[in-house]
Design a protein around this motif. Structure first.
Motif, PDB file in Angstrom:
ATOM      1  N   GLY A 157       0.771  -1.239   0.000  1.00 21.04           N
ATOM      2  CA  GLY A 157       0.000   0.000   0.000  1.00 21.04           C
ATOM      3  C   GLY A 157       0.798   1.283   0.000  1.00 21.04           C
ATOM      4  N   LEU A 158       2.123   1.201   0.004  1.00 23.52           N
ATOM      5  CA  LEU A 158       2.930   2.419  -0.025  1.00 23.52           C
ATOM      6  C   LEU A 158       2.969   2.985  -1.435  1.00 23.52           C
ATOM      7  N   GLN A 159       2.874   4.295  -1.549  1.00 23.36           N
ATOM      8  CA  GLN A 159       2.998   4.959  -2.829  1.00 23.36           C
ATOM      9  C   GLN A 159       4.469   5.062  -3.210  1.00 23.36           C
ATOM     10  N   GLU A 160       4.724   5.262  -4.502  1.00 21.57           N
ATOM     11  CA  GLU A 160       6.098   5.319  -4.982  1.00 21.57           C
ATOM     12  C   GLU A 160       6.896   6.406  -4.274  1.00 21.57           C
ATOM     13  N   ALA A 161       6.256   7.556  -4.044  1.00 24.89           N
ATOM     14  CA  ALA A 161       6.959   8.656  -3.367  1.00 24.89           C
ATOM     15  C   ALA A 161       7.316   8.274  -1.934  1.00 24.89           C
ATOM     16  N   GLU A 162       6.458   7.510  -1.273  1.00 23.16           N
ATOM     17  CA  GLU A 162       6.735   7.084   0.095  1.00 23.16           C
ATOM     18  C   GLU A 162       7.898   6.092   0.128  1.00 23.16           C
ATOM     19  N   ILE A 163       7.956   5.193  -0.862  1.00 22.30           N
ATOM     20  CA  ILE A 163       9.067   4.244  -0.940  1.00 22.30           C
ATOM     21  C   ILE A 163      10.378   4.987  -1.154  1.00 22.30           C
ATOM     22  N   GLU A 164      10.357   6.000  -2.012  1.00 22.45           N
ATOM     23  CA  GLU A 164      11.573   6.780  -2.251  1.00 22.45           C
ATOM     24  C   GLU A 164      12.010   7.501  -0.983  1.00 22.45           C
ATOM     25  N   ARG A 165      11.060   7.964  -0.180  1.00 17.66           N
ATOM     26  CA  ARG A 165      11.401   8.644   1.066  1.00 17.66           C
ATOM     27  C   ARG A 165      12.024   7.699   2.077  1.00 17.66           C
ATOM     28  N   LEU A 166      11.470   6.493   2.190  1.00 14.19           N
ATOM     29  CA  LEU A 166      12.037   5.551   3.168  1.00 14.19           C
ATOM     30  C   LEU A 166      13.421   5.082   2.722  1.00 14.19           C
ATOM     31  N   LEU A 167      13.618   4.942   1.392  1.00 14.28           N
ATOM     32  CA  LEU A 167      14.942   4.569   0.899  1.00 14.28           C
ATOM     33  C   LEU A 167      15.945   5.697   1.142  1.00 14.28           C
ATOM     34  N   ALA A 168      15.503   6.930   0.935  1.00 15.17           N
ATOM     35  CA  ALA A 168      16.386   8.076   1.185  1.00 15.17           C
ATOM     36  C   ALA A 168      16.759   8.158   2.661  1.00 15.17           C
ATOM     37  N   HIS A 169      15.800   7.841   3.540  1.00 11.97           N
ATOM     38  CA  HIS A 169      16.076   7.846   4.975  1.00 11.97           C
ATOM     39  C   HIS A 169      17.148   6.815   5.313  1.00 11.97           C
ATOM     40  N   ALA A 170      17.028   5.613   4.746  1.00 14.25           N
ATOM     41  CA  ALA A 170      18.017   4.569   4.998  1.00 14.25           C
ATOM     42  C   ALA A 170      19.380   4.958   4.429  1.00 14.25           C
ATOM     43  N   MET A 171      19.383   5.526   3.215  1.00 15.66           N
ATOM     44  CA  MET A 171      20.652   5.899   2.584  1.00 15.66           C
ATOM     45  C   MET A 171      21.361   7.006   3.353  1.00 15.66           C
ATOM     46  N   SER A 172      20.603   7.827   4.067  1.00 14.34           N
ATOM     47  CA  SER A 172      21.224   8.898   4.852  1.00 14.34           C
ATOM     48  C   SER A 172      22.029   8.346   6.023  1.00 14.34           C
ATOM     49  N   ARG A 173      21.843   7.056   6.328  1.00 13.41           N
ATOM     50  CA  ARG A 173      22.590   6.410   7.424  1.00 13.41           C
ATOM     51  C   ARG A 173      23.888   5.785   6.938  1.00 13.41           C
ATOM     52  N   MET A 174      24.204   5.913   5.650  1.00 13.07           N
ATOM     53  CA  MET A 174      25.443   5.338   5.122  1.00 13.07           C
ATOM     54  C   MET A 174      26.645   5.834   5.915  1.00 13.07           C
ATOM     55  N   GLY A 175      27.513   4.909   6.273  1.00 14.00           N
ATOM     56  CA  GLY A 175      28.701   5.254   7.034  1.00 14.00           C
ATOM     57  C   GLY A 175      28.530   5.148   8.533  1.00 14.00           C
ATOM     58  N   HIS A 176      27.285   5.056   9.013  1.00 14.04           N
ATOM     59  CA  HIS A 176      27.079   4.844  10.443  1.00 14.04           C
ATOM     60  C   HIS A 176      27.633   3.481  10.834  1.00 14.04           C
ATOM     61  N   GLN A 177      28.003   3.348  12.090  1.00 10.06           N
ATOM     62  CA  GLN A 177      28.606   2.111  12.564  1.00 10.06           C
ATOM     63  C   GLN A 177      27.572   1.200  13.219  1.00 10.06           C
ATOM     64  N   TYR A 178      27.901  -0.082  13.226  1.00 11.56           N
ATOM     65  CA  TYR A 178      27.087  -1.061  13.945  1.00 11.56           C
ATOM     66  C   TYR A 178      27.198  -0.776  15.442  1.00 11.56           C
ATOM     67  N   ASP A 179      26.126  -1.015  16.174  1.00 12.18           N
ATOM     68  CA  ASP A 179      26.133  -0.761  17.612  1.00 12.18           C
ATOM     69  C   ASP A 179      26.954  -1.837  18.307  1.00 12.18           C
ATOM     70  N   LEU A 180      28.230  -1.527  18.569  1.00 20.50           N
ATOM     71  CA  LEU A 180      29.137  -2.528  19.113  1.00 20.50           C
ATOM     72  C   LEU A 180      28.822  -2.901  20.555  1.00 20.50           C
ATOM     73  N   LYS A 181      28.115  -2.045  21.280  1.00 23.60           N
ATOM     74  CA  LYS A 181      27.708  -2.441  22.628  1.00 23.60           C
ATOM     75  C   LYS A 181      26.751  -3.624  22.552  1.00 23.60           C
ATOM     76  N   ASN A 182      26.022  -3.695  21.457  1.00 28.96           N
ATOM     77  CA  ASN A 182      25.156  -4.844  21.246  1.00 28.96           C
ATOM     78  C   ASN A 182      25.969  -6.127  21.143  1.00 28.96           C
ATOM     79  N   ILE A 183      27.199  -6.025  20.626  1.00 31.56           N
ATOM     80  CA  ILE A 183      28.086  -7.184  20.545  1.00 31.56           C
ATOM     81  C   ILE A 183      28.451  -7.675  21.933  1.00 31.56           C
ATOM     82  N   ILE A 184      28.746  -6.746  22.835  1.00 28.77           N
ATOM     83  CA  ILE A 184      29.087  -7.123  24.208  1.00 28.77           C
ATOM     84  C   ILE A 184      27.929  -7.892  24.841  1.00 28.77           C
ATOM     85  N   ASP A 185      26.700  -7.446  24.554  1.00 29.78           N
ATOM     86  CA  ASP A 185      25.538  -8.097  25.144  1.00 29.78           C
ATOM     87  C   ASP A 185      25.310  -9.492  24.575  1.00 29.78           C
ATOM     88  N   LEU A 186      25.701  -9.708  23.307  1.00 36.70           N
ATOM     89  CA  LEU A 186      25.424 -10.986  22.653  1.00 36.70           C
ATOM     90  C   LEU A 186      26.498 -12.041  22.882  1.00 36.70           C
TER      91      LEU A 186
END
Length: 259
Positions: free
Chosen positions: A111-140
């Protein structure tokens, strides 16, 4: 911070494959590439040490999630790209071919419109270069030493013990945040609250309360009532009358998946 180098060492150790095991791929790369669509979530049955921990905590076969973004300008050598949060490399782009030999599942928002899909993809792409949460590694990591008898109601909270740093994420939380940015539900809590209806009569109505994106796991896209599960063989004209059955396993078989 002393936990940072420790987390990186653990990340490299946990990202290594375990002993080889037989994992059936969902289908070939050609079928996968002609079926997947922009905005689809690709779940992956991983075989690393950290995958085993995530599978145990979530009680699921799916240990990793990636978001399909399709073709990208400047990436002409490959038309099929996904964005993911890798435990060592952080948020990065990976070609679809990387997952072709793995067990995968396509989860498709409806049910998402094409413009909404492009927005969610742009949101994800804006996170490029962010690091994995390494504290989560300590917990696992303790799950590799000894698997504790953790009650089901606590397993989800165990995956939310990360640093809380907005520049860090695990694979599913990064994708969940992108969907929440366009108001698309994954596995929200359903709240029943009292209200006033026509004529002043008391009534009750349901409303959705989104879970924090750090509490979303790969499994949640699979069980969500808001994502369509795409079966590759069915999408490409499965016919049970055309199957080639054998009475027993041949002695000269070179590749075999199953028991």
């Amino acid at each position: 911070m002393i936990l940072e180098p420790v987390g990186r060492l653990l990340a490299r150790y946990l990202s290594r494959p375990r002993l080889p095991e037989s994992v059936a791929s969902s289908c070939g790369l050609e079928v996968l590439s002609t079926t997947i669509q922009k905005g689809d979530v690709l779940l992956v049955d991983g075989n690393s040490r950290i995958s085993a921990a995530i599978k145990f905590i979530t009680q699921s076969n799916w240990s990793h999630a990636a978001l399909y973004v399709g073709a990208l300008s400047g990436q002409s050598e490959n038309r099929h790209w996904l964005i993911e949060a890798d435990v060592v490399e952080g948020v990065r782009l990976m070609p679809l071919s990387h997952y072709a030999a793995m067990g995968t599942r396509i989860c498709r928002p409806v049910g998402l419109q094409e413009a909404e899909i492009e927005r969610l993809l742009a949101h994800a792409m804006s996170r490029m270069g962010h690091q994995y949460d390494l504290k989560n590694i300590i917990d696992l990591v303790r799950y590799l030493i000894q698997t504790p008898p953790v009650p089901n109601r606590w397993r989800r909270q165990l995956l939310s013990l990360g640093s809380g740093d907005p520049t860090r994420a695990i694979c599913s939380s990064m994708i969940a945040e992108a969907f929440q940015s366009v108001g698309y539900p994954i596995l929200p809590d359903v709240i029943v609250h009292a209200g006033t209806g026509p004529g002043g009569l008391e009534c009750y109505e349901e409303a959705l309360l989104p879970r924090h994106h750090t509490l979303i796991t790969p499994r949640d896209f699979d069980v969500s009532p808001y994502f369509q599960i795409v079966k590759l063989t069915i999408e490409h004209g499965f016919n049970p009358h055309e199957l080639n059955w054998l009475e027993r396993k041949p002695d000269n078989v070179e590749s075999y998946v199953g028991d």
